[in-house]
Write an enzyme that holds these catalytic residues in place. Structure first.
Site: not given
Length: 784
Positions: A16, A94-95, A119, A200, A248
């Site tokens: 993102q 991340s993503l 998510r 996070h 995560q």
């Protein structure tokens, strides 16, 4: 196989923040089926969102994450299709980690999108949070600043580079921290990010709990490419996929450590797949500001296989990077596992989790269903095209590509056609037209123009000056002199003729001189179909030595792999092949007696009952005149005796007229169930005019064509399951199936209706690994 000094490649996928209006332009039309799948999952047009963003929602988390996942995934598939190779490692920020897992085969496109959609939805509910990037300070300096200034409610969310740290917390805390950090010595910038939540961090706990419930029922496939985890900065272990994705959400992205870990494996090139160049810039900074992370072999993320290799000299010690790549694929409770058998380079080349292939059985017995089943299981099968019409081949390729639209592996068989080289070339043209990247060349005694054309098309040098070979050829051979032909560059006379006819370019012709005709040699021992009845124990060492000699002679950059086929129907046979040095194994006969095989139930019922002694050699119908042999089932059938009788008559006589009347009547009434005249009328409809003209001039050739008709007729009887013609079934089969039948006796697999090609493959590989470990342990005990 890559040399030790050649750089490795990691594909990295952005997360993102990399989204932009217009991303994915061209991809949605190229991957129309997957785009439709995405629309179905999401309930809106992904193409419209990414290219037009009419409602200005692309920056909203619940829309951003699915959009990035789709664009990243399609970009990856386009990249792999274009270059024909998969990377050594994958990682995502991340993503982007979901795209890395998709690329590695953990789940299919739609499953990954559903995970990302959930998510994004859950993370969008986390309001009131904020994030900021602190640039110029190290992680230790950021942590000290948080503690010394009473900012314990703020967490570190991303370790993006040694001097770019992202923090996460309540929006008011993040805003209040700005003047504090801007006063810290060495800080270059404090940037509040445009996010709605404290991603996070501990503030995502509710999202984590809800996501844990959602992901609990998802099944993950075995990883085919090593994936570096955001949570651990180490390669994923198969058993930890679900837990890592859950953790995560509330834990920091250890990007710096991930890149350093990869740097520590050897010379590593990072390539960003998806929109933007954020990760490319981070990788450059990490390389400039940090040292490679050399992981000690005591590190628990490195598999015990490494220690076993070094302590007990199971196999010759390889370079650090090669051992590391192999080790992370092995399971923690075994010294060897199914996925660690065979060549890592082969599995990477073909995008497979196991060094296991299913061969292309004649007349489509190796069916569309078989190829699709193997592909979706992370393995690969070859479609059997021998004896099929060109239109049937083309339709089958289109069906396979439709079913395996998410980048799964598949291959197509090319059976040598010495009597119709034009058809052989037209078949290759179909392969090239539809972008078929992997073929199994079978029954070739030498290199043909069609094969050279397939090998040549698309050859070029990449930016590093290396030769890019888009099409991969695996050739099945049983004689060293034939193997030598394929371990040599394309014959100059054929290359010159293709160049003269404008079928290849000058660049392609020049590059053909630098590469062998085959990427992989599959050594075919005693087997069904075309075979010389060779013995694997003698053939494999001879072929490996020949390969090594030819590699030295021609100075090829990439090592030609050697696989094994023929007689492989049990874990013990598979284990023996790997001990002999096989980079991969290929099975055939055992797959003919499965649900997916495109032959009749009558044939499968017969095959289910056979034992190792129930086969016989007969003339090959497509190579009748030269006496080439195939192996077939003999138990309960007249075909083997009748086929050998016909060849005996062909060798003895020069025409049908020379054969005695009694024998001619027997053949017409018992074998053919029709007259020679009626058979010849069928022959004239099947063969090209030049063959018929030759038959009219040459009575012996006419006799050969009529006798060859029986071989096609007997195959059709078997495929259709004709009850009246049962005794004349021609069923290509080797003794491996007899061994398989004995192995699975008194288990559910005894009934062929419970046999599936992918499950058989996994069972053979898993039990072969167990057997090798047992044998190794026994040997070690004997040495003590």
């Amino acid at each position: 196989m890559k040399g030790d000094n050649k750089r490795m490649v990691t594909y990295v996928f952005p997360g993102q923040g990399s989204q932009t209006k217009g991303m994915g332009d061209g991809l949605f039309d190229e991957f129309e089926e997957l785009t439709l799948q995405a629309d179905g999952v999401l309930g809106y047009s992904i193409k419209e969102l990414c290219l037009e963003d009419p409602n200005q929602t692309i920056g909203m988390t619940q829309y951003t994450q699915p959009a990035l996942y789709v664009v990243n995934a399609l970009s990856y598939l386009q990249k792999v299709n274009n270059i024909g190779e998969k990377p050594d490692f994958v990682a995502g920020h991340s993503l982007g980690e979901y795209n890395a897992l998709f690329a590695a085969g953990a789940f299919d496109f739609a499953t990954g999108l559903k995970l990302v959609q959930k998510r994004g939805e859950l993370m969008s509910h986390a309001i009131g949070g904020g994030m900021a990037a602190v640039i110029g300070l190290t992680a230790e300096q950021v942590a000290d600043a948080l503690i010394s200034n009473g900012l314990e409610n703020i967490d570190i969310a991303n370790y993006n580079s040694p001097t770019q740290i992202v923090i996460s917390g309540r929006r008011t805390d993040i805003e209040n921290a700005q003047p504090i950090f801007e006063r810290v010595k060495g800080v270059k910038m404090y940037v509040i990010l445009k996010t709605s939540g404290a991603f996070h961090s501990r503030y995502m706990e509710q999202s984590r709990k809800e996501y844990e419930g959602f992901i609990s029922n998802i099944q993950f496939s075995e990883l085919m490419i090593p994936v570096i985890s955001n949570f651990t900065a180490r390669p994923y272990k198969q058993s930890e996929i679900r837990q890592n994705l859950i953790q995560q959400i509330t834990h920091p992205v250890k990007w710096t450590e991930s890149i350093r870990y990869l740097m520590g494996l050897g010379e590593m090139e990072f390539e960003e797949i998806g929109p933007g160049k954020v990760l490319s810039g981070l990788a450059r900074r990490i390389k400039n500001e940090a040292e490679p992370l050399i992981v000690s072999q005591d590190d628990q993320s490195i598999d015990p296989l490494v220690k076993a290799v070094e302590e007990h000299n199971v196999v010759p010690i390889k370079s650090h990077k090669t051992v590391a790549k192999e080790a992370i694929r092995a399971e923690q409770n075994l010294m060897l596992s199914a996925s660690s058998l065979g060549s890592l380079e082969f599995k990477k080349d073909y995008g497979l989790k196991y060094a296991y292939l299913t061969g292309g059985m004649y007349r489509g017995v190796a069916s569309i269903d078989m190829v699709v089943k193997m592909g979706k299981a992370g393995m690969m099968g070859y479609l059997g095209t021998g004896g099929l019409q060109l239109s049937d081949i083309e339709q089958a390729i289109e069906s396979i590509q439709h079913e395996l639209s998410a980048g799964e592996s598949y291959g197509i068989n090319l059976l040598h056609n010495p009597n119709n080289p034009e058809k052989e070339e037209r078949t290759v043209d179909i392969f090239l037209k539809h972008g078929v990247k992997k073929i199994e060349a079978a029954a070739f005694l030498n290199v043909t123009p069609a094969l050279v054309k397939y090998r040549a098309k698309g050859l070029k040098r990449n930016l590093q000056g290396e030769i890019f070979v888009p099409q991969k050829i695996m050739v099945k051979v049983s004689r060293p002199e034939v193997a030598a032909e394929f371990l040599t560059p394309a014959p100059e006379r054929i290359v010159s003729k293709l160049l003269e006819d404008n079928k290849i370019t000058q660049e392609e012709a020049e590059l053909l001189k630098k590469i062998p005709m085959a990427d992989y040699i599959c050594v075919e021992a005693d087997s069904g179909g075309h075979t010389d009845g060779g013995v694997a124990y003698t053939l494999m060492p001879a072929m490996i030595k020949l390969r090594d000699e030819m590699m030295k002679k021609h100075q090829y950059i990439k090592k030609v792999g050697i696989g094994a086929a023929g007689g492989i129907g049990t874990p013990a046979a598979a284990a023996a092949a790997f001990i002999l040095g096989a980079d991969f194994i290929l099975t055939g006969s055992i797959n003919q007696c499965t649900v997916e095989a495109a032959t009749s139930d009558n044939v499968k019922n017969l095959l289910q009952q056979m034992n190792v002694q129930d086969t016989e050699y007969v003339p090959a119908g497509d190579m009748f005149e030269i006496g080439a042999k195939v192996q077939v089932l003999k138990k309960g059938l007249f075909f083997p005796g009748r086929a050998n009788k016909l060849y005996e008559l062909y060798r003895k006589y020069n025409s049908l007229d020379e054969i005695d009347e009694k024998t001619k009547i027997q053949i017409q009434e018992k074998y053919f169930n029709r007259s020679f005249k009626e058979v010849y009328e069928d022959v004239k409809k099947f063969y090209p005019p030049q063959e018929i003209e030759k038959a009219e001039r040459n009575p012996k050739h006419k006799m050969a064509l009529i006798f060859r008709w029986y071989f096609g007729y007997s195959s059709q009887l078997a495929l259709k399951g004709d009850e009246k013609g049962k005794v004349d079934y021609q069923i290509h089969c080797g003794p491996a199936l007899g061994a398989f039948n004995q192995w699975i006796k008194e288990t559910p697999l005894e009934n062929w209706q419970n046999r599936h090609v992918d499950e058989i493959a996994e069972k053979i590989m898993a039990e072969a690994a167990v057997l090798l470990n047992q044998r190794y342990n026994t040997l070690m005990k004997n040495c003590i």
